[in-house]
Scaffold this active site. Structure first.
Site, short mmCIF file in Angstrom:
data_model
loop_
_atom_site.label_atom_id
_atom_site.label_comp_id
_atom_site.label_asym_id
_atom_site.label_seq_id
_atom_site.Cartn_x
_atom_site.Cartn_y
_atom_site.Cartn_z
NE ARG A 25 -1.42 0.60 10.26
CZ ARG A 25 -0.22 0.68 9.80
NH1 ARG A 25 -0.46 1.48 8.54
NH2 ARG A 25 0.89 0.41 10.22
CG HIS A 125 1.69 5.05 5.73
ND1 HIS A 125 1.65 3.82 6.25
CD2 HIS A 125 0.61 4.88 4.60
CE1 HIS A 125 0.88 2.86 5.61
NE2 HIS A 125 0.18 3.67 4.68
CG ASP A 300 6.34 5.84 8.78
OD1 ASP A 300 7.30 5.88 9.48
OD2 ASP A 300 5.44 4.76 8.55
CG ASP A 302 5.32 3.64 12.53
OD1 ASP A 302 5.23 4.23 11.18
OD2 ASP A 302 4.90 2.51 12.64
CG ASP A 304 7.51 1.66 10.32
OD1 ASP A 304 7.16 2.78 10.02
OD2 ASP A 304 6.96 1.01 10.56
NE ARG A 305 5.29 3.00 5.45
CZ ARG A 305 4.40 2.79 4.49
NH1 ARG A 305 4.41 3.63 3.55
NH2 ARG A 305 3.58 1.90 4.73
CB THR A 375 2.94 -6.79 1.22
OG1 THR A 375 3.35 -6.70 -0.39
CG2 THR A 375 3.08 -5.48 1.53
CD GLU A 394 7.42 -4.16 3.40
OE1 GLU A 394 6.56 -4.99 2.91
OE2 GLU A 394 7.32 -3.67 4.37
CB SER A 396 5.88 0.22 1.21
OG SER A 396 6.42 -0.60 2.03
C1 VG1 Z 1 1.69 -1.02 3.11
C2 VG1 Z 1 2.82 -1.27 2.58
C3 VG1 Z 1 3.92 -2.53 3.16
C4 VG1 Z 1 4.15 -2.01 4.51
C5 VG1 Z 1 2.72 -1.55 5.35
C6 VG1 Z 1 3.15 -1.41 6.90
O1 VG1 Z 1 0.82 -2.17 3.15
O2 VG1 Z 1 2.78 -1.66 1.04
O3 VG1 Z 1 4.99 -2.71 2.36
O4 VG1 Z 1 4.87 -3.09 5.27
O5 VG1 Z 1 2.24 -0.70 4.83
O6 VG1 Z 1 3.88 -0.35 6.79
P1 VG1 Z 1 -0.24 -2.27 2.25
O7 VG1 Z 1 -0.98 -3.52 2.71
O8 VG1 Z 1 -1.27 -0.64 2.49
O9 VG1 Z 1 0.01 -2.22 1.05
V1 VG1 Z 1 3.84 1.00 7.93
O10 VG1 Z 1 5.15 1.99 8.01
O11 VG1 Z 1 2.39 1.51 7.41
O12 VG1 Z 1 3.39 0.08 9.47
CO CO Z 2 5.24 3.10 9.65
#
Ligand code: VG1
Ligand code: CO
Length: 590
Positions: A25, A125, A300, A302, A304-305, A375, A394, A396
């Site tokens: 990203r 997100h 979010d 995409d 998935d959240r 995570t 999770e 998140s």
């Molecule tokens: C964050 C969350 C994690 C999640 C990841 C991808 O990662 O804490 O739980 O799996 O985003 O979610 P990080 O490394 O920033 O804490 V998604 O919906 O952004 O693909």
């Molecule tokens: Co997402």
């Protein structure tokens, strides 16, 4: 049939292409640099192996954010040149992350083909637009994110890459129209199949849930519903599922038209960024409009959240927030009764390390296999493939099950609707609905409550963030000193009995993942966890997770920020947060 040739383009390594928690990203400005996307895509093809790519079928789509359409055309041409046989694209390049996973696992092409993997184009997100973020990740044949073994190989390939392959003479494909395009190249035929983004996913959801009981709930005058897609790709599915299949009113949908820049917003479903939903759930009485809905949810970028909210009385300035850690525990506790897909029982449950232990307590009560993983969703896939886990989540805002290998925002909302429908099955004619809040409070009184909060310090200086983490690791070697410091901050918190960096050994393939977060574990079950985010595109983000377990039924009704105040104070002072980051307050509290 249009034919194309393969061109080899000279390139050289570009720094910083290491995939994070969920893919690569970066700012769009970084992605549009010459060769940037191409280097990453070729490095992925090389990591998977030329043999595997020859004749393969790959899905390419994403959340529709800015730069996706250009990226899709580039990837199609590179795939053709690398010997891929077919590319499947969701109409307009749209597929939610869970829908990609479903398409890999379920879709069968007109010629009987099945997908071997996917490029998902999303930064989830993170905001979108010319000055915001783009992202790309690769998912495997099981529908889940590439494991660390592959992402490490991709990264190492990006540091040595010398050339990439691209098809010359292959026109841009019109991805706005459903249909099949046929081309020929040196390896023979190459097809691009543009298909409806929602139908495979809708079919899968209908096979999991009892849509009739959810329809009854949605049509009951006692129930009301609101869904906010924050202008992400969830909108494409929300309309089909909630309105067309389940009969919700069109006015239940907020921000359900997918936009390249998410309407300028931050497509992260939490109390800070899902502003319109939060206002609708809590402040409506102020405007003398209708009562707030009984149930509200958001997704979010995409999809998935998910965030789940309930109505809370009195309405003024309130809504009932279901913490994601409670949400997965409540879904696990009710799945067998409320969701036909699970009627044969759960194979096991799993959570990420920073997620609260609410799920652990359910697993113990129900005698289920339980796993704690680092995570990121990629760690759940192996457990599911091995038949060891049915439901996982999770903190998140990610919840999901073994129906696919990604977390699934719409599935989670359907799971909640199914549970509400089940709890009210003999009651829809009665006077009071068993509400979201009732369900959560019942759960707490059975299992105890895990007070939980997360503090995010976004975009802090990387140097300071690393120093803070180093300091906390060093401190762990001397628990006596830790306890002296803790007692000096607050005498009313329990004792630190263990402190470590979380390390995970995958029970299926034996692979080891180190440095997955710093933990301070207290005698009474409380925890402090510190991690650096792996999904940001600038600076560093520190995440601080704070949790405290309360079994005493007379103490489970407090406001969580009050209950956690002593531990928060300990966490901030113990870590010298302000000193290292220069911040007196977090960017986001959830
Ligand atoms: C964050 C969350 C994690 C999640 C990841 C991808 O990662 O804490 O739980 O799996 O985003 O979610 P990080 O490394 O920033 O804490 V998604 O919906 O952004 O693909
Ligand atoms: Co997402």
């Amino acid at each position: 049939m249009t034919s194309f040739k393969v061109t080899r383009v000279q390139t050289s390594p570009i720094d910083g292409q290491k995939p994070g928690t969920s893919g690569l990203r970066k700012k769009v400005k970084v992605f549009v640099q010459p060769h940037y996307l191409q280097n990453f895509v070729q490095s992925t093809f090389n990591a998977l192996g030329a043999d595997k790519m020859k004749g393969a079928t790959l899905v390419v789509s994403g959340d529709g954010r800015y730069y996706s359409k250009d990226a899709i055309q580039i990837i199609i041409k590179m795939a053709a040149a690398n010997g891929v046989r077919r590319i499947w694209v969701g109409q307009n390049g749209l597929l939610s992350t869970p829908a990609v996973s479903a398409v890999i696992r379920e879709r069968v092409g007109a010629d009987g083909s099945k997908a071997n993997g996917a490029f998902i184009l999303t930064a989830s997100h993170n905001p979108g637009g010319p000055n915001e973020d783009f992202g790309i990740k690769y998912n495997m044949e099981n529908g889940g994110p590439a494991p660390e073994g592959i992402t490490d190989k991709i990264y190492s390939n990006t540091t040595t890459i010398k050339e990439y392959l691209i098809a010359e003479g292959l026109p841009d494909v019109d991805i706005s129209k459903i249909g099949l395009g046929n081309f020929t190249g040196p390896d023979g035929q190459f097809d691009v199949d543009v298909f409806d983004s929602a139908s495979d996913y809708v079919k899968l959801m209908k096979s999991i849930f009892d849509f009739k009981s959810i329809m009854n709930l949605l049509s009951s005058p006692k129930f009301s519903f609101c869904y906010d897609a924050l202008h992400g790709v969830a909108g494409a599915y929300a309309k089909r599922i909630f309105v067309e299949e389940l009969g919700a009113k069109e006015s239940s949908l907020l921000n359900c038209v997918p936009k390249e820049d998410f309407g300028g917003g931050h497509p992260d479903p939490n109390l800070t960024y899902a502003k319109e939903l939060v206002a609708r759930m809590g402040l409506s009485k102020l405007d003398n409009t209708e009562d707030p809905p009984e149930f509200g949810a958001a997704a979010d970028g995409d999809a998935d959240r998910n965030m789940v909210l309930g109505k809370r009385l009195p309405y003024f300035n309130f809504r009932f927030f279901v913490t994601p850690s409670d949400s997965v525990a409540i879904i696990a506790a009710n799945a067998v009764q409320a969701i036909p897909y699970f009627s044969g029982g759960l194979k096991g449950v799993a959570r990420s390390m920073p997620t609260s232990a609410a799920l652990d307590v359910v697993a113990k009560h129900l005698n289920l296999k339980f796993f704690e993983v680092p995570t990121g969703w990629k760690f759940f896939g192996n457990l599911m493939d091995a038949g060891m886990c049915s439901v996982c989540g999770e903190e998140s805002f990610g919840t999901g099950s073994d129906h696919i290998r990604e977390k699934d925002g719409i599935w989670a909302v359907l799971a909640w609707l199914a549970i509400i429908a089940y709890k009210n099955k003999d009651n829809l004619g009665g006077d009071k609905l068993v509400s979201v809040e009732d369900i959560v409070r019942q759960h707490w009184s059975t299992y105890g409550r895990h007070y939980y909060t997360r503090y995010d310090y976004e975009n802090v200086d990387s140097g300071g963030a690393n120093q803070l983490m180093d300091y906390l690791v060093k401190l762990q070697s001397n628990l006596t000193e830790v306890n002296n410091i803790v007692k000096g901050i607050r005498s009313d918190v329990s004792k630190v009995v263990n402190a470590d960096e979380f390390e995970y050994k995958d029970p299926v393939d034996g692979s080891i993942s180190k440095h997955q977060g710093i933990r301070y574990l207290f005698e009474d079950g409380s925890r402090l966890v510190f991690r650096l985010s792996g999904t940001g595109s600038e600076g560093a983000t520190i995440r601080l997770y704070i949790e405290q377990y309360e079994k005493d039924p007379s103490k489970i009704g407090r406001e969580s920020q009050d209950a956690l105040a002593p531990l928060v104070e300990v966490a901030l002072k113990l870590s010298k947060m302000q000193e290292y980051t220069g911040r007196s307050a977090p960017t986001v509290i959830t």
